[in-house]
Scaffold this active site. Sequence first.
Site, PDB file in Angstrom:
ATOM      1  CB  CYS A  77     -47.361  34.102 -57.135  1.00 33.54           C
ATOM      2  SG  CYS A  77     -48.080  34.754 -55.614  1.00 33.54           S
ATOM      3  CB  CYS A 192     -55.313  36.308 -57.239  1.00 35.40           C
ATOM      4  SG  CYS A 192     -54.715  34.592 -56.378  1.00 35.40           S
TER       5      CYS A 192
HETATM    6  N1  DGL Z   1     -51.629  32.868 -56.494  1.00 35.50           N
HETATM    7  C1  DGL Z   1     -51.107  34.068 -55.907  1.00 35.50           C
HETATM    8  C2  DGL Z   1     -51.504  35.305 -56.659  1.00 35.50           C
HETATM    9  O1  DGL Z   1     -51.251  35.366 -57.816  1.00 35.50           O
HETATM   10  C3  DGL Z   1     -51.813  34.457 -54.573  1.00 35.50           C
HETATM   11  C4  DGL Z   1     -52.170  33.216 -53.778  1.00 35.50           C
HETATM   12  C5  DGL Z   1     -52.050  33.428 -52.169  1.00 35.50           C
HETATM   13  O2  DGL Z   1     -52.723  34.173 -51.357  1.00 35.50           O
HETATM   14  O3  DGL Z   1     -51.035  32.666 -51.810  1.00 35.50           O
HETATM   15  O4  DGL Z   1     -51.519  36.444 -55.986  1.00 35.50           O
END
Ligand code: DGL
Length: 267
Positions: A77, A192
């Site tokens: 993430c 993301c």
């Molecule tokens: N999947 C997450 C990232 O790579 C973020 C998604 C969220 O906003 O929770 O930043």
Amino acid sequence: MINPDANSPIAVFDSGVGGISVLRELVRIMPGEDFLFYGDTKNAPYGTKSKEEVRELTTAHVQEFMERGVKAVCIACNTATSAAVRSLRGEYPDFPIVGIEPAIKPASSFMEHPKILVMATPMTIREEKFKRLMARFEDKAEIHPLPCPGLMEYVERGKAHTPEIKAFLKVLLAEYTGEGHFGPMDAVVTGCTHYPFVAGDILEVLGEGCKLFDGAEGTAKEVKRRLEKTGILREDGHKGEVTFENSSNDEAKIRLCQKLLYGNTGS
Ligand code: DGL
């Protein structure tokens, strides 16, 4: 608390299902490893929270994984990485913790001075870590950061490739197309881990001439390097397994994770 046993699983963590885009690369390059995929859907989205909130959540989850005896953690993430990876590494210097960051580096060098759109959560783009990353490449490329609140929710709701997301992206990306003020773009970085699952929808708006970069493969390779370096890469011929967990206790989320990992998502 630190477990150097090669036979232990690797924890892969995200605010939701997006981290599966990193997990699929991890499984591909390390099929002999066991993985524990944990999505914190109960607290998602992370990208619109404060840095402190995300750091607290991420730290608590990483500590719990360590207590459960995993041998490494991959923070799949971008948002959680920018909020917490530095302090976690300071606290646990001997434990392999690998994060992910927007793939601006490869996007900056695939052609002479490309125009790059970086799509990420508001928190990732606001953070110092991102500003430093951008500064490293600003003489090599024209970089346009774009916060995308609301986009991860389409992936969480299983709404990739639907008319709704296509309409949403058309508005969000209008200025970066051939007709827009900044466009057309030479490259787009999915900063993301949810966004690779809607890569096809993004390119449909930006145009097929736009090249897409995401950090999943680089991150998976870095996890492998760290395991090799620590001497805990599993090489006993074991067939790796993936266990899915989610803080929301919602079976549908687990099924969506399995579909994104094993199914054809068309992205
Ligand atoms: N999947 C997450 C990232 O790579 C973020 C998604 C969220 O906003 O929770 O930043």
